[in-house]
Design an enzyme around this catalytic site. Structure first.
Site: not given
Length: 260
Positions: A126, A165, A175, A178, A180
């Site tokens: 991110y 990640y 994870r 995906h 959000h």
């Protein structure tokens, strides 16, 4: 110099009523499909989960009215994550389109609803100062955008497929890839947050967060299937993700673990 990206088009071009009750209230929630707030396999839930029974508080007028969004509130590239942060080229990664409808429990589209989305880059990192994963920051990818549903509840955006990640749940927890989502309804108390996953991802069955969801049908509704009919040839694959606000087919929302 890099090639000019094609204009972002409504994916439906590639293909051969609000949900408030009349008295101003909202439909009751089905509380049976959500995971427990306290799930030891998902370590951070141990500290985050409430220790006492939840309270039911009557909504005020300010909570069941507004916010109101219009097309003037959005920029021309807000729903194009490939271009809205690009500096000197396109971001690295698999180009995809995500599209779908925001629906009420009767299957009607919810118009003029603000849909926000944010994600990691193709390497799984991110753009956030607290993200210290070793994957590099992509200088041409910001990782966030937004769109407004049309009169039928339809939305779409273009991006790159995020990477998986690791995270510090257990020694080797990962994870799945995906995106959000945040959805604003017709009242401030209706803001809902969820995550969309990708069909066929082998990390989905072993994710400590997703395994807390007891209703497997609810879990399947978080997984977006590949939609070749909406893909752009020689450019972007497409995935379909419908967001259902209430009812038996509702989407699981992470900020409403007590029910939907």
């Amino acid at each position: 110099m890099h090639a000019q990206a094609p204009a972002l088009r409504d994916p439906r071009l590639n293909r051969p009523e609000p949900f408030r009750l009349s008295d101003g209230g909202f439909f009751q929630r089905d509380r049976s499909i959500h995971p427990p707030a306290h799930a030891p396999g998902y370590k951070s839930s141990v500290l985050r989960s409430p220790r006492q029974a939840l309270l039911s508080i009557e909504n005020s007028v300010s909570e069941i009215t507004g916010p109101v969004f219009g097309h003037d509130d959005l920029g021309p590239l807000d729903n194009d994550l490939i271009r809205n942060y690009a500096k000197d080229g396109d971001p690295v990664g698999e180009r995809i389109i995500v599209h779908g409808r925001v629906l009420d429990e009767t299957g009607r589209g919810v118009p003029n609803t603000l849909v926000e989305f944010w994600q990691a880059n193709a390497g799984g990192r991110y753009r956030h100062r607290k993200d210290t994963y070793l994957a590099p920051i992509d200088p041409n990818f910001g990782g966030c955008g937004r769109a407004l549903t049309d009169d039928t509840g339809y939305y779409y955006f273009r991006t790159v497929k995020p990477g998986p990640y690791p995270w510090r749940n257990f020694v080797n927890s990962w994870r799945p890839a995906h995106i959000h989502f945040s959805v604003f309804g017709s009242g401030f108390v209706q803001r809902l947050i969820t995550q969309m996953y990708f069909e066929g991802d082998p990390l989905i069955p072993v994710c400590p967060i997703l395994t807390t969801i007891p209703d497997k049908d609810a879990l399947e509704r978080l997984v977006a299937p590949l939609d070749l009919n909406a893909s752009t040839p020689f450019d972007s694959l497409a995935y379909r993700f419908d967001i259902v606000l209430r009812g038996q087919r509702s989407t699981y929302f992470e900020n409403r673990p007590e029910g939907n």
